[in-house]
Write an enzyme that holds these catalytic residues in place. Sequence first.
Site, mmCIF file in Angstrom:
data_model
loop_
_atom_site.group_PDB
_atom_site.id
_atom_site.type_symbol
_atom_site.label_atom_id
_atom_site.label_comp_id
_atom_site.label_asym_id
_atom_site.label_seq_id
_atom_site.Cartn_x
_atom_site.Cartn_y
_atom_site.Cartn_z
ATOM 1 N N TYR A 105 0.823 -1.169 -0.100
ATOM 2 C CA TYR A 105 0.041 -0.095 -0.044
ATOM 3 C C TYR A 105 0.866 1.199 -0.176
ATOM 4 O O TYR A 105 0.396 2.301 -0.573
ATOM 5 C CB TYR A 105 -1.047 0.251 1.150
ATOM 6 N N LYS B 229 3.198 -15.614 2.612
ATOM 7 C CA LYS B 229 3.134 -16.229 1.356
ATOM 8 C C LYS B 229 4.472 -16.394 1.125
ATOM 9 O O LYS B 229 5.198 -16.243 0.072
ATOM 10 C CB LYS B 229 2.419 -15.341 0.219
ATOM 11 N N ASP C 43 -3.691 -18.021 1.635
ATOM 12 C CA ASP C 43 -4.980 -18.679 0.865
ATOM 13 C C ASP C 43 -5.432 -19.722 1.916
ATOM 14 O O ASP C 43 -6.588 -19.844 1.896
ATOM 15 C CB ASP C 43 -4.438 -19.101 -0.356
ATOM 16 N N ASP D 130 -5.516 -6.730 5.911
ATOM 17 C CA ASP D 130 -6.812 -6.058 5.198
ATOM 18 C C ASP D 130 -7.920 -6.965 4.865
ATOM 19 O O ASP D 130 -9.017 -6.730 5.193
ATOM 20 C CB ASP D 130 -6.189 -5.046 4.013
ATOM 21 N N ASP E 283 -11.219 -8.326 7.096
ATOM 22 C CA ASP E 283 -12.683 -8.156 6.459
ATOM 23 C C ASP E 283 -13.421 -9.497 6.321
ATOM 24 O O ASP E 283 -14.655 -9.554 6.883
ATOM 25 C CB ASP E 283 -12.445 -7.359 5.352
#
Length: 372
Positions: free
Chosen positions: A142, A189, A221, A245, A249
């Site tokens: 980001y 990851k 994942d 993030d 959520d």
Amino acid sequence: MNLNIALLPGDGVGPEVLAQAVKCLQAVEETFNHNFVYKEALIGAIAIDKKGVPLPTNTLKLCKEADAVVLGAIGHPKYDANPDSPIRPEQGLLKLRKELGLFTNIRPVIAHSSLVDKSPLKKEIVLGTDFVIYRELTGGIYFGEKKLNDEGTVASDLCEYSEKEISRIAHLAFKAAKNRKGKLTLVDKANVLESSRLWRKVVTRIGESYPDVVLEYLFVDNAAMQIILNPTQFDVILTENMFGDIISDEGSVIGGSIGLLASASIGEESALFEPIHGSYPQAKGLDIANPIASILSVAMLLEHFGLIDESLAVRNAVDKALKKEIVTPDLKPNSHFGTNQVGDYIANNIVDIDDDFNINDENIHLGKSTII
């Protein structure tokens, strides 16, 4: 205790839910003999409309001088519908996090027993869920270098992390796990990303200093899948900015309503507390927005400053409202209670802890005044 608290009502239902959180802080002041001073400032779309920028200079100054910041919500459809807009409400929050050095986002995910039937997942899956996500907030993709070629056909975003950025949040997450159930799960990851391999290396080394905490690893994942299949397995989840993030959520739907989830963003000298729901502009002014996430955000504020009994008083009042179904329509479609009534009920039950003599159950469920 004396605290200076900056209030940023923001956009949409932000001012409405924040007002209920302030009621609860005032109830804490009265009950526990504290003194909180509140000052308001603009942020988000309303700041753009009035000042031309999403984070005015005076707002940033107020936040830097405050002991803590409480945010309502930011965002407006006119900006969501225009992705090419050079100025956006969300830029105000991103800049505020950066300027205040808020490098850790803490987001609890709890399935309240009285609300498990509201979850999209089966009761037997979600019952007992109680974990917290520690998300790095100021690094990663980001905030990395962004490029777009002259033709607008090729783009890139750099994901970059330093050992220092990883270390400071990792220590906070390990300390939290030590005081909870003693388990930390690093989500990364590392099979394909060099930045994730650095995360795993640094966190593994730090974990040796916390022998009482069990450290586990999950690729993002698989973590996303496990949060749905078996959320009760988690205690503390630690992860980088973008992964955090996304999975936070995802975790927000477990409890049945996004209107229940609070968050804290912590730095070395500053702290910001906010509900995770958006500005919900369709509900603005209708007195239907769920204020509980905003109220639980100030419970996190109280806990952050070591006011444990005060924080517990707020949480107990919220639990009481949930059990008695003093809730907004998102939790009970035929509810007669609005944002202000729910806020009043919770605030009143902070002042009169465990005092049911002045509560009329019949009037509660008729949506009438409950305080005699």
